[in-house]
Design an enzyme around this catalytic site. Sequence first.
Site, PDB file in Angstrom:
ATOM      1  N   ARG A  87       1.514  -1.596  -0.095  1.00 32.44           N
ATOM      2  CA  ARG A  87      -0.122   0.324   0.161  1.00 32.44           C
ATOM      3  C   ARG A  87       0.869   1.576  -0.080  1.00 32.44           C
ATOM      4  O   ARG A  87       1.690   1.020   1.267  1.00 32.44           O
ATOM      5  CB  ARG A  87      -0.565  -0.403   1.480  1.00 32.44           C
ATOM      6  CG  ARG A  87      -1.859   1.311   1.649  1.00 32.44           C
ATOM      7  CD  ARG A  87      -2.960   1.248   0.689  1.00 32.44           C
ATOM      8  NE  ARG A  87      -4.059   2.380   0.561  1.00 32.44           N
ATOM      9  CZ  ARG A  87      -4.293   3.204   0.157  1.00 32.44           C
ATOM     10  NH1 ARG A  87      -3.375   3.971  -1.121  1.00 32.44           N
ATOM     11  NH2 ARG A  87      -4.983   4.075   0.909  1.00 32.44           N
ATOM     12  N   ARG A  91      -1.729  -5.721   5.083  1.00 34.84           N
ATOM     13  CA  ARG A  91      -0.088  -5.225   3.601  1.00 34.84           C
ATOM     14  C   ARG A  91       0.839  -4.339   3.725  1.00 34.84           C
ATOM     15  O   ARG A  91       0.475  -3.269   5.105  1.00 34.84           O
ATOM     16  CB  ARG A  91      -1.247  -4.040   2.626  1.00 34.84           C
ATOM     17  CG  ARG A  91      -2.312  -4.626   1.583  1.00 34.84           C
ATOM     18  CD  ARG A  91      -3.562  -4.026   1.687  1.00 34.84           C
ATOM     19  NE  ARG A  91      -3.982  -2.862   2.149  1.00 34.84           N
ATOM     20  CZ  ARG A  91      -4.651  -1.735   1.921  1.00 34.84           C
ATOM     21  NH1 ARG A  91      -5.437  -1.278   0.770  1.00 34.84           N
ATOM     22  NH2 ARG A  91      -4.753  -1.110   2.703  1.00 34.84           N
ATOM     23  N   GLU A 137     -10.494   3.566  -7.910  1.00 33.38           N
ATOM     24  CA  GLU A 137     -10.142   2.067  -7.115  1.00 33.38           C
ATOM     25  C   GLU A 137     -10.829   1.708  -8.202  1.00 33.38           C
ATOM     26  O   GLU A 137     -11.666   2.154  -9.526  1.00 33.38           O
ATOM     27  CB  GLU A 137     -11.611   1.609  -6.584  1.00 33.38           C
ATOM     28  CG  GLU A 137     -10.969   2.365  -4.888  1.00 33.38           C
ATOM     29  CD  GLU A 137     -10.160   1.450  -4.342  1.00 33.38           C
ATOM     30  OE1 GLU A 137     -10.154   0.580  -4.007  1.00 33.38           O
ATOM     31  OE2 GLU A 137      -9.550   1.894  -3.599  1.00 33.38           O
TER      32      GLU A 137
END
Length: 170
Positions: free
Chosen positions: A4, A56, A12
């Site tokens: 990330r 992440r 998105e």
Amino acid sequence: RRIRYIGINAPEIDHPEYGRNAEPLAYEALARNKRLVYRRRIRLEFDTEKKDRYERWLAYVFLPDGRFVNRILLEAGLAYVLPRYPNTTHETRLLSAQREAMSACRGLWNEPGLKKSLRYWGNSRTRRFHQVSCPFAQKIRKDHRVVFSNQWDAFWAGYAPAKGCMGKDR
């Protein structure tokens, strides 16, 4: 590893399993990122937090020649600054890149709706902004409240939209 990118948020892509369509420029951002990093050696720079709640890795991404991928995506207008304390080492550099893209009306910043006069309230503690009509906006303490006349001004100041507030009025 799943990384990330610290300090930025890109549009998105579509997620049919959740009934969500792709946001504008999502696939352009994905393609640009892929051209930059896919199957290439990169250098990751970590900040205070190493992982998020989804496990992440949180990192700033650099190419071998020293180019800063997070910044490149912002300069192209394919992402916006997403400040998140305590990971703020490069926040000033990232905001500078976003303002450069905004001034040049690149990518996300080439949309007239961003300057539409609607009031937003920002939270100086979280650096997120909400539409005034959002129930969460009403909960911002007065000493943390920052008033913006449109989304453009909020983004310019380095605030990011609170989840769910982006796009409702555009």
